[in-house]
Write an enzyme that holds these catalytic residues in place. Structure first.
Site, PDB file in Angstrom:
ATOM      1  N   TRP A 180     -24.019  -0.762  -7.657  1.00 49.65           N
ATOM      2  CA  TRP A 180     -24.674  -0.279  -8.878  1.00 49.65           C
ATOM      3  C   TRP A 180     -26.155  -0.024  -8.534  1.00 49.65           C
ATOM      4  O   TRP A 180     -26.811  -0.906  -7.956  1.00 49.65           O
ATOM      5  CB  TRP A 180     -24.539  -1.342  -9.975  1.00 49.65           C
ATOM      6  CG  TRP A 180     -25.258  -1.025 -11.248  1.00 49.65           C
ATOM      7  CD1 TRP A 180     -25.314   0.175 -11.894  1.00 49.65           C
ATOM      8  CD2 TRP A 180     -26.016  -1.949 -12.054  1.00 49.65           C
ATOM      9  NE1 TRP A 180     -26.051   0.059 -13.050  1.00 49.65           N
ATOM     10  CE2 TRP A 180     -26.497  -1.228 -13.165  1.00 49.65           C
ATOM     11  CE3 TRP A 180     -26.333  -3.299 -11.937  1.00 49.65           C
ATOM     12  CZ2 TRP A 180     -27.272  -1.824 -14.163  1.00 49.65           C
ATOM     13  CZ3 TRP A 180     -27.109  -3.894 -12.926  1.00 49.65           C
ATOM     14  CH2 TRP A 180     -27.569  -3.155 -14.029  1.00 49.65           C
ATOM     15  N   ASP A 261     -20.925 -10.515  -9.592  1.00 46.80           N
ATOM     16  CA  ASP A 261     -21.335  -9.720 -10.748  1.00 46.80           C
ATOM     17  C   ASP A 261     -20.054  -9.267 -11.458  1.00 46.80           C
ATOM     18  O   ASP A 261     -19.232  -8.550 -10.887  1.00 46.80           O
ATOM     19  CB  ASP A 261     -22.142  -8.498 -10.271  1.00 46.80           C
ATOM     20  CG  ASP A 261     -22.651  -7.650 -11.432  1.00 46.80           C
ATOM     21  OD1 ASP A 261     -22.268  -7.917 -12.588  1.00 46.80           O
ATOM     22  OD2 ASP A 261     -23.425  -6.699 -11.191  1.00 46.80           O
ATOM     23  N   LYS A 297     -19.361  -3.880 -21.696  1.00 43.36           N
ATOM     24  CA  LYS A 297     -18.275  -2.907 -21.577  1.00 43.36           C
ATOM     25  C   LYS A 297     -16.979  -3.408 -22.202  1.00 43.36           C
ATOM     26  O   LYS A 297     -16.379  -2.717 -23.011  1.00 43.36           O
ATOM     27  CB  LYS A 297     -18.053  -2.562 -20.104  1.00 43.36           C
ATOM     28  CG  LYS A 297     -18.862  -1.409 -19.629  1.00 43.36           C
ATOM     29  CD  LYS A 297     -20.338  -1.685 -19.403  1.00 43.36           C
ATOM     30  CE  LYS A 297     -20.606  -2.564 -18.241  1.00 43.36           C
ATOM     31  NZ  LYS A 297     -22.026  -2.711 -17.893  1.00 43.36           N
TER      32      LYS A 297
HETATM   33  N1  PLA Z   1     -23.541  -4.893 -13.166  1.00 46.47           N
HETATM   34  C1  PLA Z   1     -22.902  -3.737 -12.946  1.00 46.47           C
HETATM   35  C2  PLA Z   1     -22.048  -3.613 -11.729  1.00 46.47           C
HETATM   36  C3  PLA Z   1     -23.033  -2.683 -13.851  1.00 46.47           C
HETATM   37  O1  PLA Z   1     -22.391  -1.541 -13.618  1.00 46.47           O
HETATM   38  C4  PLA Z   1     -23.845  -2.838 -14.989  1.00 46.47           C
HETATM   39  C5  PLA Z   1     -24.035  -1.722 -15.976  1.00 46.47           C
HETATM   40  C6  PLA Z   1     -24.476  -4.073 -15.177  1.00 46.47           C
HETATM   41  C7  PLA Z   1     -24.298  -5.081 -14.240  1.00 46.47           C
HETATM   42  C8  PLA Z   1     -25.373  -4.367 -16.319  1.00 46.47           C
HETATM   43  O2  PLA Z   1     -24.898  -4.111 -17.559  1.00 46.47           O
HETATM   44  P1  PLA Z   1     -25.483  -4.865 -18.834  1.00 46.47           P
HETATM   45  O3  PLA Z   1     -26.873  -5.256 -18.534  1.00 46.47           O
HETATM   46  O4  PLA Z   1     -25.356  -3.909 -19.943  1.00 46.47           O
HETATM   47  O5  PLA Z   1     -24.600  -6.044 -19.013  1.00 46.47           O
HETATM   48  N2  PLA Z   1     -23.928  -0.401 -15.503  1.00 46.47           N
HETATM   49  C9  PLA Z   1     -23.917   0.759 -16.402  1.00 46.47           C
HETATM   50  C10 PLA Z   1     -25.130   0.821 -17.303  1.00 46.47           C
HETATM   51  C11 PLA Z   1     -22.695   0.720 -17.293  1.00 46.47           C
HETATM   52  C12 PLA Z   1     -26.484   0.793 -16.634  1.00 46.47           C
HETATM   53  O6  PLA Z   1     -26.710   1.429 -15.610  1.00 46.47           O
HETATM   54  O7  PLA Z   1     -27.343   0.062 -17.199  1.00 46.47           O
HETATM   55  C13 PLA Z   1     -23.807   1.994 -15.514  1.00 46.47           C
HETATM   56  O8  PLA Z   1     -23.727   3.102 -16.055  1.00 46.47           O
HETATM   57  O9  PLA Z   1     -23.767   1.840 -14.288  1.00 46.47           O
END
Ligand code: PLA
Length: 448
Positions: A180, A261, A297
């Site tokens: 991510w 995570d 999610k």
């Molecule tokens: N960890 C991973 C692997 C994630 O993909 C995301 C969110 C988070 C943690 C954190 O989400 P939260 O803070 O809302 O609990 N990723 C998203 C959103 C869905 C983002 O980038 O903030 C994404 O589009 O990758």
């Protein structure tokens, strides 16, 4: 356009007045008006010279959330946002789980107060969140040796634990390549050096298991390794359970600290209760894991910022000490977490029927995503695409790691108004039966 809007928002009121004045037609701009313009120009120059923010450069938009801003500023009728991983129903609308609506009504009827939470948040929420991830029969949980706190969703938990690691002598963290996108700045801002281990083979769009094991074996002893519990973001490729066993034994051999995570529990298999198998296996193997959970999610609680951070310790007494350190980092950061989202999760997970309803509703979101994977792949094939798109249906979770290049993604955005991240990640949660054909045609167009 985003940048221009942001600049206007940041502009001092006098410079907006100046813009308006100079924008008037010359014939209407009488001498008095010209004098005002002159004086405004003078005062705005002086103000700019004195501004303490004069050396603030314009930062680039966020690679994920910035896409939503660009999408919102686009007036093209068929525009599509497949950037952020936020679930949409088949009409392209945000989806509130019916069970969430139901408990919100109950919470409103209870007329609760808005007192502060404790620093660690709501204890019953934390207990239920931990049971949800580790499983009810998890030995360290039953023995009361897991320290847990409520966090500002997944992001907040990652940041808090990054800081805690840093303050206890950790200088680096090893994350998968790719991971991510926000993992890098989160841990960097927590003071850690972010290093990567192999995870994905672009050639065959699969997990690079051998590369992964080889790289993990090369991580220096005692370092922290970040692992995605399930539905890996962005690749949608998870290790199989036997591969997790091997990862667990290498992690043990190297005395690494596994940090999980868990952002998509429910989106991998479709059953939220069995998606945490990797985590549970590590705990059974005796690892002292740390875990960050997000309810953004799976419960669709994105904006409520509800999550948890937990750490498995050797004893109850050690767990108490760990808990005290987590609190030491939370208190000066945001003092204590918000209440509403935690109340929602607490009400759902404390009731068997509501939990069943949640699992089913989460499963239907995962099911709709899977059916869109199949339709997208099929439509690309029907259009005569010469590329192999089989990975779209092999991958799981919210994202399709399409293999589109940066250049192709840019054309997709500029010519077709489809917004996905530059690494070619498509949020399948934003694909619907109404836009899937448009998306497939556009992908075919840019990848011909
Ligand atoms: N960890 C991973 C692997 C994630 O993909 C995301 C969110 C988070 C943690 C954190 O989400 P939260 O803070 O809302 O609990 N990723 C998203 C959103 C869905 C983002 O980038 O903030 C994404 O589009 O990758």
């Amino acid at each position: 356009m985003t940048i221009r809007r942001a600049a206007v928002r940041l502009m001092a009121p006098e410079s907006i007045a100046l813009k308006t004045a100079v924008g008037l037609k010359r014939s209407r701009c009488q001498p008095a008006c010209q004098a005002i313009t002159r004086s405004l120009r003078h005062s705005s120059t002086t103000a700019a010279a004195q501004s303490p923010w004069a050396n603030f450069t314009q930062a680039p938009p966020d690679p994920i959330i910035g896409l939503t801003e660009a999408y919102q500023n686009d007036d093209f009728p068929q525009k599509v946002n497949v950037g952020v991983g936020a679930y949409r129903d088949d009409s392209g609308m945000p989806f509130v789980l019916p069970v969430v609506r139901q408990v919100e009504k109950e919470i409103t009827a209870e007329e609760l107060d808005h007192e502060y939470s404790g620093i660690a948040g709501c204890p019953s929420f934390v207990d239920l969140a931990m049971k949800f991830a580790y499983g009810e029969d998890c030995v360290p949980l039953l023995e009361g040796r897991i320290a847990g706190v409520q966090t500002l969703s997944g992001t907040g938990g990652l940041r808090v634990f990054g800081e805690v690691l840093n303050s206890f002598g950790h200088t680096e963290i090893h994350i998968p390549n790719p991971s991510w996108g926000n993992h890098v700045p989160i841990f960097r801002n927590a003071g850690l050096d972010v290093k990567t281990y192999s995870y994905y083979n672009k050639e065959n769009s699969s997990l690079d298991f051998e590369g992964m094991i080889a790289d993990i074996k090369n991580i220096p002893e005692g370092k922290c390794i970040l692992l995605h519990v399930c539905a890996h973001n962005p690749t949608g490729m998870d290790p199989q359970i036997d591969q997790w066993k091997e990862i667990s034994s290498v992690v043990k051999e190297k005395k690494l600290l596994p940090f999980f995570d868990c952002a998509y529990q429910g989106f991998a298999s479709g059953d939220a209760r069995i998606d945490a198998a990797s985590l549970r296996l590590f705990v059974e193997d005796g690892h002292k894991v740390a875990l960050v959970q997000s309810f953004s999610k799976n419960m669709g609680l994105y904006g409520q910022r509800v999550g948890a951070l937990s750490v498995v310790a050797d004893s109850q007494e050690e767990a108490q000490r760990v808990l005290s350190q987590l609190k030491v980092h939370i208190r000066p950061s945001y003092s204590n977490p918000p209440r509403h989202g935690a109340r929602i999760v607490q009400k759902i997970l404390s009731d068997e029927q509501k939990t069943d309803a949640f699992v089913e509703q989460c499963s239907s979101m995962a099911g709709r995503i899977n059916s869109m994977r199949a339709t997208l792949k099929q439509t690309l094939e029907d259009l005569g695409s010469s590329r192999d798109w089989s990975h779209i249906t092999k991958q799981i979770g919210m994202f399709a790691y399409s293999g589109l290049t940066k250049e192709e993604v840019t054309v997709l955005r500029e010519k077709h108004h489809i917004y996905c991240t530059l690494d070619g990640r498509i949020s399948m949660a934003g694909v619907t039966s109404k836009n899937v054909k448009y998306i497939a045609e556009a992908i075919h167009d840019v990848s011909k």
